[in-house]
Design a protein around this motif. Sequence first.
Motif, PDB file in Angstrom:
ATOM      1  N   GLY A 332       0.823  -1.223   0.000  1.00  0.00           N
ATOM      2  CA  GLY A 332       0.000   0.000   0.000  1.00  0.00           C
ATOM      3  C   GLY A 332       0.846   1.257   0.000  1.00  0.00           C
ATOM      4  O   GLY A 332       0.369   2.335   0.338  1.00  0.00           O
ATOM      5  N   ASP A 333       2.113   1.134  -0.388  1.00  0.00           N
ATOM      6  CA  ASP A 333       3.002   2.298  -0.466  1.00  0.00           C
ATOM      7  C   ASP A 333       3.463   2.503  -1.906  1.00  0.00           C
ATOM      8  O   ASP A 333       3.433   1.574  -2.708  1.00  0.00           O
ATOM      9  N   LEU A 334       3.905   3.708  -2.191  1.00  0.00           N
ATOM     10  CA  LEU A 334       4.403   4.036  -3.529  1.00  0.00           C
ATOM     11  C   LEU A 334       5.857   4.452  -3.445  1.00  0.00           C
ATOM     12  O   LEU A 334       6.296   5.055  -2.461  1.00  0.00           O
ATOM     13  N   ALA A 335       6.616   4.124  -4.507  1.00  0.00           N
ATOM     14  CA  ALA A 335       8.032   4.493  -4.536  1.00  0.00           C
ATOM     15  C   ALA A 335       8.436   4.844  -5.953  1.00  0.00           C
ATOM     16  O   ALA A 335       7.794   4.422  -6.917  1.00  0.00           O
ATOM     17  N   ARG A 336       9.494   5.624  -6.051  1.00  0.00           N
ATOM     18  CA  ARG A 336      10.094   5.902  -7.354  1.00  0.00           C
ATOM     19  C   ARG A 336      11.424   5.163  -7.371  1.00  0.00           C
ATOM     20  O   ARG A 336      12.205   5.262  -6.422  1.00  0.00           O
ATOM     21  N   VAL A 337      11.652   4.370  -8.421  1.00  0.00           N
ATOM     22  CA  VAL A 337      12.768   3.428  -8.408  1.00  0.00           C
ATOM     23  C   VAL A 337      13.860   3.850  -9.380  1.00  0.00           C
ATOM     24  O   VAL A 337      13.579   4.462 -10.405  1.00  0.00           O
ATOM     25  N   SER A 338      15.099   3.512  -9.042  1.00  0.00           N
ATOM     26  CA  SER A 338      16.230   3.827  -9.912  1.00  0.00           C
ATOM     27  C   SER A 338      17.160   2.624  -9.999  1.00  0.00           C
ATOM     28  O   SER A 338      17.300   1.876  -9.037  1.00  0.00           O
ATOM     29  N   ASP A 339      17.797   2.426 -11.148  1.00  0.00           N
ATOM     30  CA  ASP A 339      18.747   1.330 -11.302  1.00  0.00           C
ATOM     31  C   ASP A 339      20.180   1.834 -11.301  1.00  0.00           C
ATOM     32  O   ASP A 339      21.112   1.056 -11.396  1.00  0.00           O
ATOM     33  N   SER A 340      20.345   3.153 -11.215  1.00  0.00           N
ATOM     34  CA  SER A 340      21.693   3.698 -11.352  1.00  0.00           C
ATOM     35  C   SER A 340      22.554   3.314 -10.153  1.00  0.00           C
ATOM     36  O   SER A 340      22.055   3.055  -9.061  1.00  0.00           O
ATOM     37  N   ARG A 347      25.269  -2.823  -4.670  1.00  0.00           N
ATOM     38  CA  ARG A 347      24.599  -3.068  -5.943  1.00  0.00           C
ATOM     39  C   ARG A 347      23.106  -3.251  -5.686  1.00  0.00           C
ATOM     40  O   ARG A 347      22.644  -3.087  -4.568  1.00  0.00           O
ATOM     41  N   GLY A 348      22.372  -3.609  -6.716  1.00  0.00           N
ATOM     42  CA  GLY A 348      20.937  -3.829  -6.549  1.00  0.00           C
ATOM     43  C   GLY A 348      20.154  -2.558  -6.799  1.00  0.00           C
ATOM     44  O   GLY A 348      20.711  -1.519  -7.153  1.00  0.00           O
ATOM     45  N   ARG A 349      18.844  -2.646  -6.606  1.00  0.00           N
ATOM     46  CA  ARG A 349      17.981  -1.517  -6.947  1.00  0.00           C
ATOM     47  C   ARG A 349      18.000  -0.441  -5.861  1.00  0.00           C
ATOM     48  O   ARG A 349      18.240  -0.724  -4.687  1.00  0.00           O
ATOM     49  N   ARG A 350      17.752   0.768  -6.311  1.00  0.00           N
ATOM     50  CA  ARG A 350      17.659   1.891  -5.379  1.00  0.00           C
ATOM     51  C   ARG A 350      16.273   2.506  -5.478  1.00  0.00           C
ATOM     52  O   ARG A 350      15.635   2.451  -6.515  1.00  0.00           O
ATOM     53  N   VAL A 351      15.856   3.121  -4.402  1.00  0.00           N
ATOM     54  CA  VAL A 351      14.595   3.855  -4.394  1.00  0.00           C
ATOM     55  C   VAL A 351      14.959   5.335  -4.340  1.00  0.00           C
ATOM     56  O   VAL A 351      15.749   5.748  -3.509  1.00  0.00           O
ATOM     57  N   GLU A 352      14.445   6.112  -5.289  1.00  0.00           N
ATOM     58  CA  GLU A 352      14.758   7.542  -5.295  1.00  0.00           C
ATOM     59  C   GLU A 352      13.909   8.280  -4.286  1.00  0.00           C
ATOM     60  O   GLU A 352      14.329   9.248  -3.683  1.00  0.00           O
TER      61      GLU A 352
END
Length: 459
Positions: A332-340, A347-352
């Motif tokens: 029930g949450d929202l995030a903006r995701v980054s692969d940089s 390593r791995g995914r990041r959340v902006e």
Amino acid sequence: MHREAIYQRLPQWLQAVAINLEGARVRRRRYGGDFRERLAAAIARQAWPPERIAAYRDTQLRAFVQHAVASTPHWRDQFAALRLTADDVRGHADLAQLPILDKETVRREPKRFVAENAASMRCATAHTSGTTGAGLVFPVSRRAEHEQWATWWRYRLAHGIGVQEPCLYFGGRSLVPLSQTSPPYWRLNSSSHQLMFSAYHLTDDTAGEYLDAMDASGYRWIHGYPSQIALLAAHAERLGRRPRAPRWITLGAESLMPAQREIITRVFGTAPLQHYGMAEGVANVSQCERGSLHVDEDFSCVEFIPAPDGRCRVVGTNFTNWAFPLLRYDVGDLARVSDSACACGRRGRRVEELDGRIEDYLVTARGVRVGRIDHVFKDMEAIVEAQVIQEVPGVLQVQVVARSTWTDEEERRLRSEFATRLGSDAVLELRLVPAIPRTSSGKLRLVVQRIPDAQLVRG
Ligand SMILES: [Zn+2]
């Protein structure tokens, strides 16, 4: 009688005894058994290459799904209905064969998710608060608790916070009876090295006493809810007090709004650190030394499902809580995701950006949903706290706790910010209030959305 009601009636010295007994019990639970081994293993995994982490995660997931299908009514029936067997889930990517599980389904029949052998797992009971007041109560296995605390301590240790570091805690517990009208509005939990401050007594009149008690403690670490610490910062600023800069401010439980980050950093002179997790343990995100938010890829299987506005819903599969298996659970949450990549080397995914709860939207007169309401309050320095209650599309009841610098001009600005986002036909009923009530777990809700879902146009 409820445990908390009994506690509230005890004399102060007995409350201190109760807090320390409870603190010692919690400490033994969280950090006893094989916690140290799990922490060491979690720290070691951080140096692994992504392929090794993915392989580790898939091995954990396979065993978890086998167990879920064999031991829980919901998953047994769900897999049968889909004509799948546990062997069809070999790794993270195979989870897409299952539907996304929403909170409501779990809340309706939580017993169907409890493993039949849960009693053998020495479970604790977790509580989450729901938007409609209907929370979820579920068992958490000892192992799941240890893995979660290991992941949280890995993050704290990376920032230099030691396990013995004393902490000033500003959370949602009702430690001090509401009838108490003189200090101390705090209690020492010496077994956990915490000085715990009441969330329910912080007012214009008591703020000075809070700040005095903090100063006297010689603190280096403040931990708690963003709303509590931001409110304390606002009081300090009003009183012209400059609290000493702690080495660390760590935040949790609520999503951090830009205006809160700004006032906390300005008043305390220390930028707060963020981590994101939840009792259900299906996802975890930790801030690194360089300020990035990293998905803890070895903790659970996190999926980011794109939402129409470019953000993503956080959906996760926990593989450590065998007492209450949740597969593809929508947090029930929202995030903006980054692969940089991040300069820290993880390593791995990041959340902006963690944008908080999906429920925190408003509805225009035409039935369109509008999110990111926190941005309305950005740069509104005359506002200490606010809450928007909505019962009818297009009509907003805005409650504001204002500073003495509040003027008609501020009100015009606020109205124009809302009109920009919700249309000029939005009706705004503005009220200045002395304080905003917290939820039963002491959290501040920016939006209280009371329009039934069925009346909405999906936006
Ligand atoms: Zn990093």
